[in-house]
Design a protein around this motif. Sequence first.
Motif, PDB file in Angstrom:
ATOM      1  N   ALA A  37       0.829  -1.214   0.000  1.00  0.00           N
ATOM      2  CA  ALA A  37       0.000   0.000   0.000  1.00  0.00           C
ATOM      3  C   ALA A  37       0.858   1.257   0.000  1.00  0.00           C
ATOM      4  N   GLU A  38       1.893   1.274   0.824  1.00  0.00           N
ATOM      5  CA  GLU A  38       2.765   2.446   0.885  1.00  0.00           C
ATOM      6  C   GLU A  38       3.473   2.690  -0.442  1.00  0.00           C
ATOM      7  N   SER A  39       4.019   1.631  -1.016  1.00  0.00           N
ATOM      8  CA  SER A  39       4.719   1.770  -2.298  1.00  0.00           C
ATOM      9  C   SER A  39       3.765   2.230  -3.382  1.00  0.00           C
ATOM     10  N   PHE A  40       2.561   1.664  -3.399  1.00  0.00           N
ATOM     11  CA  PHE A  40       1.569   2.044  -4.400  1.00  0.00           C
ATOM     12  C   PHE A  40       1.240   3.527  -4.295  1.00  0.00           C
ATOM     13  N   VAL A  41       0.928   3.996  -3.097  1.00  0.00           N
ATOM     14  CA  VAL A  41       0.504   5.394  -2.919  1.00  0.00           C
ATOM     15  C   VAL A  41       1.637   6.362  -3.261  1.00  0.00           C
ATOM     16  N   LYS A  42       2.840   6.072  -2.801  1.00  0.00           N
ATOM     17  CA  LYS A  42       3.966   6.970  -3.084  1.00  0.00           C
ATOM     18  C   LYS A  42       4.258   7.046  -4.583  1.00  0.00           C
ATOM     19  N   ALA A  43       4.318   5.905  -5.245  1.00  0.00           N
ATOM     20  CA  ALA A  43       4.627   5.894  -6.674  1.00  0.00           C
ATOM     21  C   ALA A  43       3.484   6.463  -7.502  1.00  0.00           C
ATOM     22  N   ALA A  44       2.250   6.218  -7.086  1.00  0.00           N
ATOM     23  CA  ALA A  44       1.106   6.788  -7.807  1.00  0.00           C
ATOM     24  C   ALA A  44       1.142   8.313  -7.746  1.00  0.00           C
ATOM     25  N   GLY A  45       1.517   8.854  -6.626  1.00  0.00           N
ATOM     26  CA  GLY A  45       1.661  10.306  -6.506  1.00  0.00           C
ATOM     27  C   GLY A  45       2.737  10.843  -7.427  1.00  0.00           C
ATOM     28  N   ILE A  46       3.844  10.147  -7.504  1.00  0.00           N
ATOM     29  CA  ILE A  46       4.925  10.551  -8.406  1.00  0.00           C
ATOM     30  C   ILE A  46       4.461  10.460  -9.855  1.00  0.00           C
ATOM     31  N   GLY A  47       3.738   9.405 -10.187  1.00  0.00           N
ATOM     32  CA  GLY A  47       3.222   9.246 -11.544  1.00  0.00           C
ATOM     33  C   GLY A  47       2.271  10.360 -11.929  1.00  0.00           C
ATOM     34  N   ALA A  48       1.413  10.770 -10.993  1.00  0.00           N
ATOM     35  CA  ALA A  48       0.469  11.853 -11.275  1.00  0.00           C
ATOM     36  C   ALA A  48       1.206  13.161 -11.516  1.00  0.00           C
ATOM     37  N   VAL A  49       2.176  13.467 -10.676  1.00  0.00           N
ATOM     38  CA  VAL A  49       2.951  14.702 -10.844  1.00  0.00           C
ATOM     39  C   VAL A  49       3.695  14.679 -12.180  1.00  0.00           C
ATOM     40  N   GLN A  50       4.264  13.540 -12.529  1.00  0.00           N
ATOM     41  CA  GLN A  50       5.001  13.418 -13.786  1.00  0.00           C
ATOM     42  C   GLN A  50       4.078  13.617 -14.984  1.00  0.00           C
ATOM     43  N   ALA A  51       2.895  13.016 -14.956  1.00  0.00           N
ATOM     44  CA  ALA A  51       1.965  13.123 -16.081  1.00  0.00           C
ATOM     45  C   ALA A  51       1.464  14.556 -16.251  1.00  0.00           C
ATOM     46  N   VAL A  52       1.111  15.203 -15.161  1.00  0.00           N
ATOM     47  CA  VAL A  52       0.601  16.572 -15.241  1.00  0.00           C
ATOM     48  C   VAL A  52       1.708  17.542 -15.648  1.00  0.00           C
ATOM     49  N   SER A  53       2.911  17.364 -15.110  1.00  0.00           N
ATOM     50  CA  SER A  53       3.998  18.277 -15.484  1.00  0.00           C
ATOM     51  C   SER A  53       4.399  18.090 -16.943  1.00  0.00           C
ATOM     52  N   ARG A  54       4.368  16.871 -17.451  1.00  0.00           N
ATOM     53  CA  ARG A  54       4.664  16.634 -18.865  1.00  0.00           C
ATOM     54  C   ARG A  54       3.639  17.339 -19.742  1.00  0.00           C
ATOM     55  N   GLU A  55       2.369  17.210 -19.408  1.00  0.00           N
ATOM     56  CA  GLU A  55       1.333  17.865 -20.197  1.00  0.00           C
ATOM     57  C   GLU A  55       1.455  19.384 -20.111  1.00  0.00           C
ATOM     58  N   ALA A  56       1.783  19.908 -18.939  1.00  0.00           N
ATOM     59  CA  ALA A  56       1.968  21.353 -18.795  1.00  0.00           C
ATOM     60  C   ALA A  56       3.133  21.837 -19.654  1.00  0.00           C
ATOM     61  N   TYR A  57       4.198  21.075 -19.692  1.00  0.00           N
ATOM     62  CA  TYR A  57       5.351  21.428 -20.522  1.00  0.00           C
ATOM     63  C   TYR A  57       4.965  21.495 -21.992  1.00  0.00           C
ATOM     64  N   GLY A 111       1.889   3.171  -9.575  1.00  0.00           N
ATOM     65  CA  GLY A 111       1.587   2.533  -8.297  1.00  0.00           C
ATOM     66  C   GLY A 111       1.603   1.021  -8.395  1.00  0.00           C
ATOM     67  N   LEU A 112       1.056   0.498  -9.490  1.00  0.00           N
ATOM     68  CA  LEU A 112       1.060  -0.943  -9.717  1.00  0.00           C
ATOM     69  C   LEU A 112       2.484  -1.470  -9.769  1.00  0.00           C
ATOM     70  N   ALA A 113       3.335  -0.795 -10.501  1.00  0.00           N
ATOM     71  CA  ALA A 113       4.727  -1.241 -10.625  1.00  0.00           C
ATOM     72  C   ALA A 113       5.416  -1.238  -9.259  1.00  0.00           C
ATOM     73  N   ALA A 114       5.281  -0.163  -8.522  1.00  0.00           N
ATOM     74  CA  ALA A 114       5.961  -0.071  -7.224  1.00  0.00           C
ATOM     75  C   ALA A 114       5.373  -1.041  -6.210  1.00  0.00           C
ATOM     76  N   GLY A 115       4.056  -1.110  -6.130  1.00  0.00           N
ATOM     77  CA  GLY A 115       3.425  -2.012  -5.172  1.00  0.00           C
ATOM     78  C   GLY A 115       3.709  -3.469  -5.468  1.00  0.00           C
ATOM     79  N   LEU A 116       3.611  -3.842  -6.723  1.00  0.00           N
ATOM     80  CA  LEU A 116       3.860  -5.225  -7.120  1.00  0.00           C
ATOM     81  C   LEU A 116       5.314  -5.606  -6.871  1.00  0.00           C
ATOM     82  N   TYR A 117       6.235  -4.756  -7.299  1.00  0.00           N
ATOM     83  CA  TYR A 117       7.656  -5.054  -7.109  1.00  0.00           C
ATOM     84  C   TYR A 117       8.000  -5.137  -5.624  1.00  0.00           C
ATOM     85  N   SER A 118       7.543  -4.174  -4.860  1.00  0.00           N
ATOM     86  CA  SER A 118       7.840  -4.155  -3.431  1.00  0.00           C
ATOM     87  C   SER A 118       7.245  -5.371  -2.727  1.00  0.00           C
ATOM     88  N   GLY A 119       6.008  -5.696  -3.053  1.00  0.00           N
ATOM     89  CA  GLY A 119       5.367  -6.859  -2.441  1.00  0.00           C
ATOM     90  C   GLY A 119       6.045  -8.164  -2.820  1.00  0.00           C
TER      91      GLY A 119
END
Length: 180
Positions: A37-57, A111-119
């Motif tokens: 759960a922790e890995s999923f939430v942290k990585a999902a947040g990073i993914g969201a920031v990356q996607a929005v910043s890429r689109e803004a760029y 989040g899937l990648a981080a949670g799955l790998y970590s688990g």
Amino acid sequence: MNSGSSNLETRSLLDELSTFNKGGLFDFGHPLVNRIAESFVKAAGIGAVQAVSREAYFTAIEGAGIDNNAGMPAEISTTNRHRLHGLRGETSSKSIEAMVKNTGKESFQWGLAAGLYSGLTYGMKEARGAHDWKNSAVAGAITGATLALTSEDSSHEQIVQCAITGAAISTAANLLTGIF
């Protein structure tokens, strides 16, 4: 506000930040579930920031009329491969809806990648009693194949390539830990 209460607030914030990695975000009663759960939430947040910043760029580049291809290789400069599908740099509700939908999808993938790998690495460490490159290789391969399955046009070759890439990257990261 006096300096004593300000110092107390600062100290409390610093204490919270310093114990962030020790306590964890969740307590579901089992370390494996907590880690996933922790890995999923942290990585999902990073993914969201990356996607929005890429689109803004890309929106800023298009809006300014700057030639995005100047000096960049073709595989990097092709914005269609890296942009969120359905967005055209507009501020319409349809464009915003597409951005939210695609940001959610990308967040889920991260989040899937981080949670799955970590688990997987945690579970294999507990099952085998060792944390070594073999755990990393298997977890990386399964995670890579799973991520390939989340893409819209996944083929057998792409799944195998992603599994091999995931295994190679995670094994290299495990072997290089402590060297740098």
